[in-house]
Design an enzyme around this catalytic site. Structure first.
Site: not given
Length: 273
Positions: A140, A153
């Site tokens: 990401s 995350y």
């Protein structure tokens, strides 16, 4: 891609499913895996219903290393090789770190990091033995820059980027390619599935600061990056620009990060969760 064996985790929806569709349309033999069996079955049916497309589905919990090993063995027994492996399964928990529990961290790390590690550990050795192959790990933009209110995350995706870049160097002379996908905000069901801690879920989704990229465009960007053997596949433009600023100086990214923190805390306070 004709005849290439492409294995995808987290393939029942979102980026994984769209990758499977585009790969199948290009002539690849697609192996989908996911822990959501009904969604997985529907995904496979949607692909095999397309003209001359080949796909199979396998239930897989990426946090179960024994199940992962059995899955890879099944693929090899059926196809004899793995050309492309997309480590795509992932989850998120959004909330301020002071509101999170250890269980939130453990769950995100188990899927986003250990799931990727299991896949890499198993498939990398297969590809080294073959003398060819390409591992594509979904990370990401949050794996390249700080991502406030998403510490678990962010930590997991930073680790995936580091793992990918290290394996890429080790695999260069062994015939194995490794890439990390680092997109911005993509229009997938991860936002609906994300647990919101300390904030109403709908407010969390509304707080996304950029326009969502459609999954078909995302998949095209990923496959273009794979075709060019890019180590980091970063898109859309704003993601590249933010990463570029971060590389020059972390100071440039602080205003956006601080703004996200303030916006979240206003919602946290007003909702009194």
């Amino acid at each position: 891609m004709k005849g290439k064996v492409c294995v995808i985790t987290g393939a029942a929806s979102g980026i994984g499913l769209e990758l499977a569709k585009q790969l199948a349309l290009s002539g690849a033999i697609v192996v989908l895996s996911d822990n959501n069996v009904p969604a997985l079955d529907a995904a496979v049916m949607s692909i095999v219903s397309m003209d001359k497309c080949v796909a199979t589905g396998h239930q897989l919990d990426v946090t179960d290393k024994k199940a992962f090993s059995f899955f890879v063995s099944e693929v090899l027994a059926q196809h004899g090789k793995i050309d492309y492996f997309f480590n795509n399964a992932g989850i998120a928990v959004s909330g301020e770190s002071r509101d999170l529990e250890l269980e939130h961290w453990e769950r995100v790390i188990a899927v986003n990091l250990m799931g990727v590690i299991y896949g890499c550990e198993l498939v990398y050795k297969v590809m080294v033995s073959q003398g060819f192959g390409h591992i594509i790990n979904t990370a990401s933009l949050a794996g390249l820059i700080p991502f406030a209110m998403n510490a678990p995350y962010c930590a997991s995706k930073h680790a995936v980027v580091g793992l990918s870049q290290t394996l890429r160097i080790e695999g260069e002379e062994l015939g194995v390619k490794v890439s990390a996908v680092c997109p911005g905000f993509i229009d997938t069901n991860i936002y609906a599935a994300t647990e919101a801690v300390g904030i109403i879920h709908d407010d969390l989704v509304k707080g996304i600061p950029f326009k969502l990229v459609s999954v078909d465009v995302a998949a095209k960007n990923i496959l273009n990056g794979v075709a060019k053997n890019k180590g980091l596949i970063i898109f859309p433009f704003y993601a590249k620009f933010i990463w570029w600023l971060q590389r020059i100086s972390a100071v440039f990214g602080l205003p956006l990060a601080r703004s996200m923190v303030r916006d979240f805390r206003r919602l946290r306070s007003s909702n009194k969760i």
